[in-house]
Design a protein around this motif. Structure first.
Motif, PDB file in Angstrom:
ATOM      1  N   ARG A 189      35.961   6.025 -23.075  1.00  0.00           N
ATOM      2  CA  ARG A 189      34.854   5.252 -23.637  1.00  0.00           C
ATOM      3  C   ARG A 189      33.673   6.179 -23.872  1.00  0.00           C
ATOM      4  NH1 ARG A 189      33.669   1.061 -19.133  1.00  0.00           N
ATOM      5  NH2 ARG A 189      33.800   2.966 -17.914  1.00  0.00           N
ATOM      6  N   ASN A 190      32.772   5.767 -24.759  1.00  0.00           N
ATOM      7  CA  ASN A 190      31.558   6.548 -24.967  1.00  0.00           C
ATOM      8  C   ASN A 190      30.353   5.666 -24.656  1.00  0.00           C
ATOM      9  OD1 ASN A 190      29.450   8.203 -25.745  1.00  0.00           O
ATOM     10  ND2 ASN A 190      30.495   8.994 -27.551  1.00  0.00           N
ATOM     11  N   ASN A 191      29.834   5.838 -23.456  1.00  0.00           N
ATOM     12  CA  ASN A 191      28.665   5.085 -23.010  1.00  0.00           C
ATOM     13  C   ASN A 191      27.413   5.952 -22.997  1.00  0.00           C
ATOM     14  OD1 ASN A 191      30.128   2.678 -22.541  1.00  0.00           O
ATOM     15  ND2 ASN A 191      30.834   3.463 -20.572  1.00  0.00           N
ATOM     16  N   SER A 192      27.436   7.040 -23.768  1.00  0.00           N
ATOM     17  CA  SER A 192      26.301   7.964 -23.764  1.00  0.00           C
ATOM     18  C   SER A 192      25.120   7.468 -24.588  1.00  0.00           C
ATOM     19  CB  SER A 192      26.738   9.340 -24.290  1.00  0.00           C
ATOM     20  OG  SER A 192      27.121   9.260 -25.653  1.00  0.00           O
ATOM     21  N   PHE A 193      25.359   6.489 -25.453  1.00  0.00           N
ATOM     22  CA  PHE A 193      24.282   5.958 -26.285  1.00  0.00           C
ATOM     23  C   PHE A 193      23.466   4.935 -25.505  1.00  0.00           C
ATOM     24  CE2 PHE A 193      27.746   7.238 -29.098  1.00  0.00           C
ATOM     25  CZ  PHE A 193      27.072   8.073 -29.982  1.00  0.00           C
ATOM     26  N   PRO A 194      22.198   4.779 -25.821  1.00  0.00           N
ATOM     27  CA  PRO A 194      21.353   3.799 -25.110  1.00  0.00           C
ATOM     28  C   PRO A 194      21.935   2.385 -25.186  1.00  0.00           C
ATOM     29  CG  PRO A 194      19.991   5.260 -26.433  1.00  0.00           C
ATOM     30  CD  PRO A 194      21.429   5.547 -26.812  1.00  0.00           C
ATOM     31  N   GLN A 198      28.795  -1.274 -20.831  1.00  0.00           N
ATOM     32  CA  GLN A 198      29.082  -2.662 -20.469  1.00  0.00           C
ATOM     33  C   GLN A 198      29.100  -2.882 -18.960  1.00  0.00           C
ATOM     34  OE1 GLN A 198      32.764  -3.482 -22.518  1.00  0.00           O
ATOM     35  NE2 GLN A 198      31.709  -4.114 -24.383  1.00  0.00           N
ATOM     36  N   TRP A 199      29.189  -1.805 -18.198  1.00  0.00           N
ATOM     37  CA  TRP A 199      29.192  -1.955 -16.741  1.00  0.00           C
ATOM     38  C   TRP A 199      27.769  -1.971 -16.165  1.00  0.00           C
ATOM     39  CZ3 TRP A 199      33.680   1.315 -14.219  1.00  0.00           C
ATOM     40  CH2 TRP A 199      34.906   0.833 -14.697  1.00  0.00           C
ATOM     41  N   ARG A 200      26.795  -1.542 -16.931  1.00  0.00           N
ATOM     42  CA  ARG A 200      25.395  -1.540 -16.495  1.00  0.00           C
ATOM     43  C   ARG A 200      24.696  -2.704 -17.192  1.00  0.00           C
ATOM     44  NH1 ARG A 200      22.562  -0.099 -12.438  1.00  0.00           N
ATOM     45  NH2 ARG A 200      23.318   2.052 -12.487  1.00  0.00           N
ATOM     46  N   ASN A 201      24.484  -3.779 -16.459  1.00  0.00           N
ATOM     47  CA  ASN A 201      23.960  -4.997 -17.062  1.00  0.00           C
ATOM     48  C   ASN A 201      22.588  -5.362 -16.504  1.00  0.00           C
ATOM     49  OD1 ASN A 201      26.384  -5.701 -18.629  1.00  0.00           O
ATOM     50  ND2 ASN A 201      27.331  -5.999 -16.626  1.00  0.00           N
ATOM     51  N   VAL A 230      25.486  -8.349 -10.404  1.00  0.00           N
ATOM     52  CA  VAL A 230      25.542  -8.286 -11.859  1.00  0.00           C
ATOM     53  C   VAL A 230      26.252  -7.019 -12.350  1.00  0.00           C
ATOM     54  CG1 VAL A 230      24.124  -8.077 -13.948  1.00  0.00           C
ATOM     55  CG2 VAL A 230      23.528  -9.764 -12.206  1.00  0.00           C
ATOM     56  N   SER A 231      26.045  -5.895 -11.650  1.00  0.00           N
ATOM     57  CA  SER A 231      26.674  -4.617 -12.046  1.00  0.00           C
ATOM     58  C   SER A 231      27.599  -4.114 -10.944  1.00  0.00           C
ATOM     59  CB  SER A 231      25.593  -3.577 -12.359  1.00  0.00           C
ATOM     60  OG  SER A 231      24.804  -3.976 -13.461  1.00  0.00           O
ATOM     61  N   TRP A 232      28.431  -4.981 -10.416  1.00  0.00           N
ATOM     62  CA  TRP A 232      29.234  -4.691  -9.229  1.00  0.00           C
ATOM     63  C   TRP A 232      30.214  -3.531  -9.412  1.00  0.00           C
ATOM     64  CZ3 TRP A 232      34.513  -5.152  -9.743  1.00  0.00           C
ATOM     65  CH2 TRP A 232      34.973  -5.896 -10.844  1.00  0.00           C
ATOM     66  N   ARG A 233      30.644  -3.257 -10.625  1.00  0.00           N
ATOM     67  CA  ARG A 233      31.620  -2.181 -10.844  1.00  0.00           C
ATOM     68  C   ARG A 233      31.050  -0.792 -10.545  1.00  0.00           C
ATOM     69  NH1 ARG A 233      32.614  -5.809 -15.071  1.00  0.00           N
ATOM     70  NH2 ARG A 233      34.789  -6.546 -15.213  1.00  0.00           N
ATOM     71  N   LEU A 234      29.733  -0.681 -10.452  1.00  0.00           N
ATOM     72  CA  LEU A 234      29.089   0.624 -10.284  1.00  0.00           C
ATOM     73  C   LEU A 234      28.915   1.034  -8.822  1.00  0.00           C
ATOM     74  CD1 LEU A 234      26.250   0.319 -12.963  1.00  0.00           C
ATOM     75  CD2 LEU A 234      28.617   1.082 -13.256  1.00  0.00           C
ATOM     76  N   TYR A 235      29.259   0.145  -7.888  1.00  0.00           N
ATOM     77  CA  TYR A 235      28.942   0.416  -6.487  1.00  0.00           C
ATOM     78  C   TYR A 235      30.203   0.483  -5.621  1.00  0.00           C
ATOM     79  CZ  TYR A 235      24.386  -0.648  -8.376  1.00  0.00           C
ATOM     80  OH  TYR A 235      23.257  -0.629  -9.152  1.00  0.00           O
ATOM     81  N   ALA A 236      30.157   1.384  -4.643  1.00  0.00           N
ATOM     82  CA  ALA A 236      31.333   1.667  -3.820  1.00  0.00           C
ATOM     83  C   ALA A 236      31.785   0.477  -2.990  1.00  0.00           C
ATOM     84  CB  ALA A 236      31.032   2.860  -2.908  1.00  0.00           C
ATOM     85  N   SER A 237      30.849  -0.333  -2.522  1.00  0.00           N
ATOM     86  CA  SER A 237      31.214  -1.445  -1.639  1.00  0.00           C
ATOM     87  C   SER A 237      31.744  -2.660  -2.381  1.00  0.00           C
ATOM     88  CB  SER A 237      30.003  -1.865  -0.793  1.00  0.00           C
ATOM     89  OG  SER A 237      28.963  -2.349  -1.625  1.00  0.00           O
ATOM     90  N   THR A 238      31.566  -2.707  -3.694  1.00  0.00           N
ATOM     91  CA  THR A 238      31.967  -3.895  -4.454  1.00  0.00           C
ATOM     92  C   THR A 238      33.058  -3.634  -5.492  1.00  0.00           C
ATOM     93  OG1 THR A 238      30.074  -3.497  -5.918  1.00  0.00           O
ATOM     94  CG2 THR A 238      29.776  -5.098  -4.147  1.00  0.00           C
TER      95      THR A 238
END
Length: 485
Positions: A189-194, A198-201, A230-238
């Motif tokens: 995926r390319n999430n480098s653009f502002p 989709q994982w940062r909400n 809301v952004s649970w995919r970004l964190y180790a515990s969730t």
């Protein structure tokens, strides 16, 4: 729009009333499932979500055809009779009165096991989204609970119900590709653009309005804050990172092509090399506080058909997997490299086949394509793959007699349909006998691959898989193995 081509049904249509189901979790994935749910097999009587935004979305949907909402799916009159609850606990507390027989769980990863266990304790069948659970220990607990309560436990690795993968796997198992020594899988995926991640909400207004209230109770549901939910995919515990959220799909597919065998070993690299790195990317990317890796590269060793650890230990097939966040030239899929041909499973929509050149036989190239053809239009007893030369133009494509592969069902509807059918018929048989194609035991193997890959990247070492990890009756699991302490 042509109808999506579905997997071949190997059972009679449902007799009797649809199964009464509650949907727990109505975010991105939950709303896809609500859109795809087979209303002839499932009667949705309740939905639940901690977030008001998601609960509203369950009924109203999004302005697209992927998540249409219950009002468009079932009609406003029927949808208004579906109960909406502010938590899974409220839904489960009302399950008996509503006649709920099963639940579909599409919540953040860390809540799959706790919710499933609570539901099964009430005698409810469970279909939970993948990854099955955040730990292998939880996977084993879920399987044991299902067996103890005599309940069905299904997991949403939908490729088991994809007609595209079903037909492609027949090619592989029939030997058309020859000897398979390598499979390359990726999800790029390319999430480098502002504002492209989709994982940062951001927190929607409806959720923001109750943030203070939610933060008082949210810890009992497994989250430190609404932001984390809301952004649970970004964190180790969730969450479980790229390997759990994306890689588990790919490795599941690879395992299917290799005969659903368990891997021998895994090694790899994972790192946070883009987000939160000084001087890399835009300012918002440099200040990103995510805990999960943004790129991973892993190598699995799988046993070949004639593998024997003592007499034939060199019969090994290598599977590589990569997931990155800064380029989507090849978005996602699996490339199966055989000695007689190459199969490319592209974004769950196309199966492309290339023939190897050798001994007077000409090789193929990108012009060789396989399309799925619907049974209604061919008169065949089952779905088939039709080949044609793309260089012949659109007319030749139309003459294949069916919908093109871009309209192939991804398997969501079929997995829920079969789940409901197995409930109504009390079918507890294994996959080979017509039971659930991805029951807890199958899904646990996928979880073991993802979780062990994460451990290999964390410890920067090659890890050999142990047979007892795949035995749900054994307490041995990779996350507590003494060799990985």
């Amino acid at each position: 729009m042509a109808r999506p081509i579905s997997a071949t049904r190997s059972y009679k249509e449902l007799e009797g009333n649809p199964v009464k189901v509650g949907f727990i979790g109505t975010g991105d994935e939950g709303n896809i499932l609500l859109t795809e749910h087979p209303d002839k097999y499932m009667d949705v009587v309740a939905v639940a979500d901690l977030r008001p935004h998601n609960l509203d979305r369950a009924f109203k949907g999004d302005p697209n055809d992927v998540r249409i909402g219950l009002q468009r799916k079932l009609g406003a009159e029927k949808a208004k009779n579906i109960k909406g609850f502010k938590s899974h606990k409220e839904l489960l507390a009302n399950a008996k009165d509503l006649g709920i027989e099963a639940v579909v769980i599409a919540t953040p990863l860390n809540t799959h096991a706790p919710i499933a266990m609570e539901a099964m304790d009430l005698g409810l069948h469970v279909l939970t989204e993948k990854l099955m659970a955040r730990t292998v220990t939880e996977c084993k607990q879920m399987i044991r609970k299902a067996k103890e309560k005599n309940l069905l436990l299904a997991v949403g690795h939908q490729r088991h119900y994809s007609v595209l993968y079903e037909n492609a796997n027949q090619l592989v198992q029939n030997g058309l590709l020859g000897d398979i020594r390598y499979i390359r899988a990726q999800w790029h995926r390319n999430n480098s653009f502002p504002n492209s991640d989709q994982w940062r909400n951001s927190i929607p207004a409806a959720d923001k309005a109750v943030e203070a209230e939610l933060d008082k109770t949210i810890k009992e549901y497994g989250f430190d804050s609404l932001k984390e939910l809301v952004s649970w995919r970004l964190y180790a515990s969730t969450g479980g990172g790229l390997m759990a959220e994306l890689g588990s799909h790919q490795l599941d597919a690879c395992s299917i092509f290799l005969g659903k065998v368990h891997p021998l070993a895994v090694s790899g690299y994972g790192g946070k090399n883009f987000y939160g790195v000084k001087g890399v990317g835009s300012a918002d990317k440099q200040s990103d506080d995510r805990e999960t890796d943004d790129q991973i590269f892993v190598t699995f060793e799988f046993p070949g058909k004639n593998y024997d650890p003592k007499t034939n230990d060199r019969d090994v097939c290598i599977v590589t997997y990569s997931s990155i966040n800064t380029n989507k030239f090849e978005p996602y899929g699996e490339l199966v490299y055989g000695s007689r041909g190459t199969l490319f499973m592209k974004t769950e929509k196309e199966a492309l086949l290339w023939k190897e050149e050798g001994r007077g036989s000409e090789g193929g190239g990108p012009d060789q394509r396989l399309w799925v053809v619907s049974t209604n239009q061919t008169g065949s007893p089952g779905a088939v793959l039709a080949a044609y030369e793309t260089s012949a133009g659109p007319k030749a494509a139309a003459n294949t007699g069916g919908d093109l592969a871009t309209n192939v069902s991804r398997g969501y509807k079929e997995e829920m349909e079969h789940f409901a059918h197995c409930i109504r018929t009390q079918n507890f048989a294994g996959p080979k006998e017509g039971g659930l194609r991805c029951p807890g035991t199958t899904a646990m193997a996928d979880a073991i691959m993802a979780i062990t890959a994460n451990l290999a990247m964390k410890h920067k070492k090659r890890i050999e898989f142990k047979p007892e990890w795949f035995d749900y009756e054994s307490d041995a699991v990779p996350e507590t193995d003494s060799s990985l302490a």
